[in-house]
Design a protein around this motif. Structure first.
Motif, PDB file in Angstrom:
ATOM      1  N   GLY A   8      55.751  84.181  -2.297  1.00  0.00           N
ATOM      2  CA  GLY A   8      56.730  83.712  -3.279  1.00  0.00           C
ATOM      3  C   GLY A   8      56.476  84.309  -4.650  1.00  0.00           C
ATOM      4  O   GLY A   8      55.323  84.439  -5.085  1.00  0.00           O
ATOM      5  N   SER A   9      57.566  84.695  -5.321  1.00  0.00           N
ATOM      6  CA  SER A   9      57.429  85.347  -6.630  1.00  0.00           C
ATOM      7  C   SER A   9      58.217  84.622  -7.713  1.00  0.00           C
ATOM      8  O   SER A   9      58.736  85.228  -8.640  1.00  0.00           O
ATOM      9  CB  SER A   9      57.893  86.804  -6.519  1.00  0.00           C
ATOM     10  OG  SER A   9      59.225  86.837  -6.023  1.00  0.00           O
ATOM     11  N   GLY A  10      58.307  83.281  -7.573  1.00  0.00           N
ATOM     12  CA  GLY A  10      58.877  82.474  -8.653  1.00  0.00           C
ATOM     13  C   GLY A  10      57.784  82.122  -9.648  1.00  0.00           C
ATOM     14  O   GLY A  10      56.726  82.773  -9.688  1.00  0.00           O
ATOM     15  N   CYS A  11      58.023  81.096 -10.436  1.00  0.00           N
ATOM     16  CA  CYS A  11      57.037  80.716 -11.463  1.00  0.00           C
ATOM     17  C   CYS A  11      55.686  80.364 -10.867  1.00  0.00           C
ATOM     18  O   CYS A  11      54.641  80.708 -11.429  1.00  0.00           O
ATOM     19  CB  CYS A  11      57.542  79.481 -12.213  1.00  0.00           C
ATOM     20  SG  CYS A  11      58.699  79.930 -13.442  1.00  0.00           S
ATOM     21  N   ALA A  12      55.696  79.648  -9.727  1.00  0.00           N
ATOM     22  CA  ALA A  12      54.438  79.225  -9.112  1.00  0.00           C
ATOM     23  C   ALA A  12      53.668  80.441  -8.612  1.00  0.00           C
ATOM     24  O   ALA A  12      52.482  80.625  -8.936  1.00  0.00           O
ATOM     25  CB  ALA A  12      54.724  78.253  -7.967  1.00  0.00           C
ATOM     26  N   GLY A  13      54.326  81.284  -7.831  1.00  0.00           N
ATOM     27  CA  GLY A  13      53.661  82.455  -7.252  1.00  0.00           C
ATOM     28  C   GLY A  13      53.183  83.414  -8.326  1.00  0.00           C
ATOM     29  O   GLY A  13      52.063  83.932  -8.264  1.00  0.00           O
ATOM     30  N   LYS A  31      57.220  89.044  -2.187  1.00  0.00           N
ATOM     31  CA  LYS A  31      58.284  88.573  -3.091  1.00  0.00           C
ATOM     32  C   LYS A  31      59.244  87.567  -2.466  1.00  0.00           C
ATOM     33  O   LYS A  31      59.757  86.693  -3.151  1.00  0.00           O
ATOM     34  CB  LYS A  31      59.086  89.774  -3.583  1.00  0.00           C
ATOM     35  CG  LYS A  31      58.367  90.615  -4.624  1.00  0.00           C
ATOM     36  CD  LYS A  31      59.418  91.483  -5.252  1.00  0.00           C
ATOM     37  CE  LYS A  31      58.948  92.661  -5.978  1.00  0.00           C
ATOM     38  NZ  LYS A  31      60.032  93.577  -6.300  1.00  0.00           N
ATOM     39  N   GLY A  32      59.524  87.738  -1.183  1.00  0.00           N
ATOM     40  CA  GLY A  32      60.465  86.809  -0.540  1.00  0.00           C
ATOM     41  C   GLY A  32      61.901  87.261  -0.715  1.00  0.00           C
ATOM     42  O   GLY A  32      62.189  88.163  -1.507  1.00  0.00           O
ATOM     43  N   LEU A  33      62.789  86.590   0.007  1.00  0.00           N
ATOM     44  CA  LEU A  33      64.202  86.998  -0.009  1.00  0.00           C
ATOM     45  C   LEU A  33      64.845  86.785  -1.368  1.00  0.00           C
ATOM     46  O   LEU A  33      65.643  87.592  -1.821  1.00  0.00           O
ATOM     47  CB  LEU A  33      64.994  86.201   1.045  1.00  0.00           C
ATOM     48  CG  LEU A  33      64.935  86.724   2.474  1.00  0.00           C
ATOM     49  CD1 LEU A  33      65.901  85.960   3.345  1.00  0.00           C
ATOM     50  CD2 LEU A  33      65.220  88.223   2.526  1.00  0.00           C
ATOM     51  N   GLU A  34      64.499  85.660  -2.014  1.00  0.00           N
ATOM     52  CA  GLU A  34      65.058  85.411  -3.343  1.00  0.00           C
ATOM     53  C   GLU A  34      63.967  85.706  -4.366  1.00  0.00           C
ATOM     54  O   GLU A  34      63.343  84.792  -4.908  1.00  0.00           O
ATOM     55  CB  GLU A  34      65.533  83.962  -3.477  1.00  0.00           C
ATOM     56  CG  GLU A  34      66.756  83.686  -2.635  1.00  0.00           C
ATOM     57  CD  GLU A  34      67.241  82.246  -2.723  1.00  0.00           C
ATOM     58  OE1 GLU A  34      66.743  81.466  -3.561  1.00  0.00           O
ATOM     59  OE2 GLU A  34      68.121  81.903  -1.921  1.00  0.00           O
ATOM     60  N   ALA A  35      63.717  86.990  -4.597  1.00  0.00           N
ATOM     61  CA  ALA A  35      62.641  87.382  -5.512  1.00  0.00           C
ATOM     62  C   ALA A  35      62.861  86.736  -6.877  1.00  0.00           C
ATOM     63  O   ALA A  35      63.978  86.697  -7.380  1.00  0.00           O
ATOM     64  CB  ALA A  35      62.606  88.899  -5.643  1.00  0.00           C
ATOM     65  N   GLY A  36      61.792  86.191  -7.445  1.00  0.00           N
ATOM     66  CA  GLY A  36      61.923  85.542  -8.748  1.00  0.00           C
ATOM     67  C   GLY A  36      62.253  84.058  -8.640  1.00  0.00           C
ATOM     68  O   GLY A  36      62.187  83.328  -9.621  1.00  0.00           O
ATOM     69  N   VAL A  61      60.685  85.334 -15.457  1.00  0.00           N
ATOM     70  CA  VAL A  61      59.908  85.626 -14.227  1.00  0.00           C
ATOM     71  C   VAL A  61      59.461  87.082 -14.180  1.00  0.00           C
ATOM     72  O   VAL A  61      58.352  87.368 -13.711  1.00  0.00           O
ATOM     73  CB  VAL A  61      60.636  85.287 -12.898  1.00  0.00           C
ATOM     74  CG1 VAL A  61      60.400  83.857 -12.503  1.00  0.00           C
ATOM     75  CG2 VAL A  61      62.083  85.622 -12.887  1.00  0.00           C
ATOM     76  N   GLU A  62      60.297  87.969 -14.688  1.00  0.00           N
ATOM     77  CA  GLU A  62      59.907  89.394 -14.693  1.00  0.00           C
ATOM     78  C   GLU A  62      58.690  89.600 -15.612  1.00  0.00           C
ATOM     79  O   GLU A  62      57.760  90.336 -15.273  1.00  0.00           O
ATOM     80  CB  GLU A  62      61.108  90.263 -15.135  1.00  0.00           C
ATOM     81  CG  GLU A  62      60.851  91.759 -15.177  1.00  0.00           C
ATOM     82  CD  GLU A  62      60.497  92.387 -13.816  1.00  0.00           C
ATOM     83  OE1 GLU A  62      60.772  91.763 -12.770  1.00  0.00           O
ATOM     84  OE2 GLU A  62      59.918  93.501 -13.824  1.00  0.00           O
TER      85      GLU A  62
END
Ligand code: NAP
Length: 307
Positions: A8-13, A31-36, A61-62
């Motif tokens: 996962g590449s949101g805030c937590a990841g 990153k996952g399907l919904e990157a960010g 997130v970037e």
């Protein structure tokens, strides 16, 4: 063999990546399907501390990703489609290849459930939102609509009356899934109007790139009506991204990871961070905090094990 893989590449990841990278663990982030994550579909974020003038969700997130990369985190486009957590090292199937890791941070998030109308999808972040806490502020003295009949819808409708001139709550039945206390509170709120047995058929106006109104259908009479709306909030639940862990990690009946204290799951070496475990707060800042917790626990475990 990786020291730590973060799903996962949101805030937590991303926060887990910053911390584990600075600890010299060279994290691999899938990153996952919904990157960010959820922030990537938000516009302005005004409640993340440190940005007095706000920041765009995708930019925030970037920035976190760039920060993590600076310390050695590696990001991989793709999705984990299978996981074998039966023994360490854990095995994950990513883009058809198996990789191995000593520890795992699950920060795969939760998707907001949408109505899935094409018009709704096109206007996400442009008047359509799944988060009243994040976006309510933008609808000061405006016409707001909330869809749903559970606790989330009641809570969001109540909260949004702080901002909106009026809040219309649209629900497809005339009985509710929400708890009595939350329903009573919403019903007692003079700024909330209940529109029951009603479905939203279309959100306008895609051609203008903003929400201007909706078409509603009464499911009992079949009658359709148009209504002016400025902010359209969908509060029909979330779906945690945990399908691949079913039968391995402890999940609650709705599929959220069950915490075993701190950032621990039921499997030694697998940690959780963010919305995948949190059905209550679901904020960027709480997810970031959870990512930090997971990273610190990972670092301590690997250190204890001499890696
Ligand atoms: P929920 O309880 O599953 O309710 C979802 C609501 O959305 C239901 O009323 C459902 O309608 C409606 N819905 C689902 N799909 C729809 C669709 N395609 N079109 C129109 N309507 C649709 O979800 P939630 O409200 O997010 O709550 C989830 C959990 O979190 C619950 O356990 C809740 O108690 C908890 N929660 C607690 C609090 C609190 O205590 N402060 C706050 C928020 C959430 P039907 O009823 O017709 O199925």
């Amino acid at each position: 063999m990786h020291n730590v893989v973060i799903i996962g590449s949101g805030c937590a990841g991303n926060t887990a990546a910053v911390y584990t990278a600075r600890a010299g663990l060279n994290p691999l982030v899938i990153k996952g399907l919904e990157a960010g994550g959820q922030l990537s579909i938000t516009s302005e974020v005004e409640n993340f501390p440190g940005f007095p003038h706000g920041i765009l969700g995708p930019e925030l997130v970037e920035n976190m990703k760039i920060q993590a990369e600076r310390f050695g985190a590696v990001y991989l486009d793709g999705e984990v489609t299978e996981a074998d957590l039966s023994k360490r090292p854990f095995r994950l199937k990513v883009n058809s290849e198996w990789i191995e890791t000593r520890t795992l941070i699950v920060a795969s998030g939760a998707k907001a459930r949408w109505l899935d109308l094409p018009s709704e999808q096109k206007l996400i972040g442009r008047g359509v939102s799944s988060c009243a806490t994040c976006d309510g502020f933008f609808y000061r003295d405006k016409e707001i609509m909330v869809v749903g009949g559970g606790d989330s819808a009641m809570e969001e409708a109540n909260f949004l009356t702080r901002f909106g001139r009026r809040v219309a709550l649209v629900h497809r039945r005339d009985t509710f899934r929400s708890s009595k206390i939350m329903l009573d509170r919403a019903m007692a709120n003079p700024k909330i109007e209940f529109i029951l047995n009603t479905a939203v058929e279309e959100v306008f106006d895609v051609s203008k790139g903003e929400v201007t109104g909706v078409r509603l259908r009464n499911l009992v009479t079949g009658e359709t009506t148009l209504r002016d709306v400025d902010g359209f909030f969908v509060a029909i639940g979330h779906i945690p991204n945990t399908k691949i862990f079913r039968g391995q990690l402890d999940l609650d009946p709705d599929g959220y990871l069950i915490s075993h204290g701190g950032a621990r799951t039921n499997i030694h070496g697998v940690f959780h961070a963010g919305d995948v475990q949190d059905r209550i707060y679901r904020q960027a800042i709480t997810a970031a905090g959870a990512g930090c917790m997971a990273a610190i626990e990972t670092e301590r475990l690997l250190e204890e094990e001499g890696h």
